[in-house]
Enzyme design. Structure first.
Site, short mmCIF file in Angstrom:
data_model
loop_
_atom_site.label_atom_id
_atom_site.label_comp_id
_atom_site.label_asym_id
_atom_site.label_seq_id
_atom_site.Cartn_x
_atom_site.Cartn_y
_atom_site.Cartn_z
N TYR A 15 -1.94 -0.58 10.38
CA TYR A 15 -2.00 -0.88 8.95
C TYR A 15 -0.77 -0.32 8.24
CZ TYR A 15 -3.64 -0.99 4.10
OH TYR A 15 -3.75 -1.22 2.75
N SER A 34 0.83 -1.20 0.00
CA SER A 34 0.00 0.00 0.00
C SER A 34 0.86 1.25 0.00
CB SER A 34 -0.90 0.01 1.24
OG SER A 34 -1.57 1.26 1.39
#
Length: 260
Positions: A164, A150
């Site tokens: 995350y 990501s």
């Protein structure tokens, strides 16, 4: 050196974790539509079966449900795959989770949960299927590990998703470490640093902030199924056979946009 052979993945055996929904489903469909035999695994058995039912209209898709939070399920997935296949050409580590909470309230459990799925289990599953990957690798056409990372593992996001971001940054580094180790076994390891795509994980964020998200992307849109499937097909085909240890930003240029 025609494009048909360069990007050919026909008859390759592919495992996509989290392949029933979101980005994983986009990737699964891309491989199935181009002649690969795809195994989909996630803890949602119904979603796996439904995805395979739909994808089998395009080609060959098979479900092996597993809860990756449980080490026993990871081992069972590997053993089941070994019963069905003698080789695995491509592993796509896509399964992931997120957690958002204010800094002062962010729970310890969110670290265990998110890092287990997003980071630890990528290693667990890759380690488990390595013999199958080695069996598939040939001279000039190595086996492939494609990790779905990501942009939030590269930049500092505005949202309070601490575990995350840390997990994806760790995944990016682990992908490079695996590239060094597995490259010697004729297996490549690369990571896609994905920007925003339509998915269950992104649904609420896109609902509330889509305009500002799109406004921060030079290309002026979010990702499509063709974008992520195309990147994976490149990495999995002969066109990407010499790419190893790369971090590819699949984000429309958002990492290039300065915030004054």
């Amino acid at each position: 050196m025609d494009s048909t052979s360069l990007f050919n993945v026909k008859d390759k055996v592919v495992l996509v974790t989290g392949g029933a929904k979101g980005i994983g489903r986009m990737i699964s469909e891309g491989f199935v539509a181009n002649g690969a035999k795809v195994y989909i695994s996630s803890r949602d058995a119904k979603a796996c079966e439904q995805a395979c039912k739909e994808l089998n209209a395009l080609g060959s898709a098979h479900a092996i449900p597993a809860d990756f939070y449980k080490l026993e399920d990871c081992k069972r997935l590997v053993e089941e795959l070994k019963k069905r296949e003698s080789k695995l050409h491509v592993l796509v580590n896509n399964s992931g989770s997120n957690w958002g909470a204010p800094y002062d309230e962010f729970p310890d459990s969110a670290w265990t949960r998110v890092l287990t799925l997003n980071l630890t289990r990528v290693f667990t599953i890759t380690q488990g299927v390595t013999p199958l990957l080695e069996a598939a690798a040939t001279e000039g056409d190595p086996a492939r590990v494609i990790n779905i990372g990501s942009v939030d593992g590269v930049r500092v996001p505005n949202l309070e998703t601490f575990s995350y971001s840390a997990s994806k940054a760790g995944l990016h580094q682990m992908s490079r470490v695996l590239a060094n180790h597995l490259g010697k076994r004729n297996i490549t390891s690369n990571v896609l640093a994905c920007g925003p795509f339509e998915s269950k994980m992104m649904a609420e964020t896109l609902k509330n902030f889509k305009d500002s998200i799109v406004g921060a992307i030079p290309l002026g849109r979010i990702g499509t199924p063709q974008d992520v499937a195309g990147a994976c097909l490149f990495l999995a085909s002969k066109a990407g056979a010499f790419v190893n240890g790369a971090q590819i930003a699949l984000d429309g240029g958002s990492l290039c946009m300065a915030k004054l």
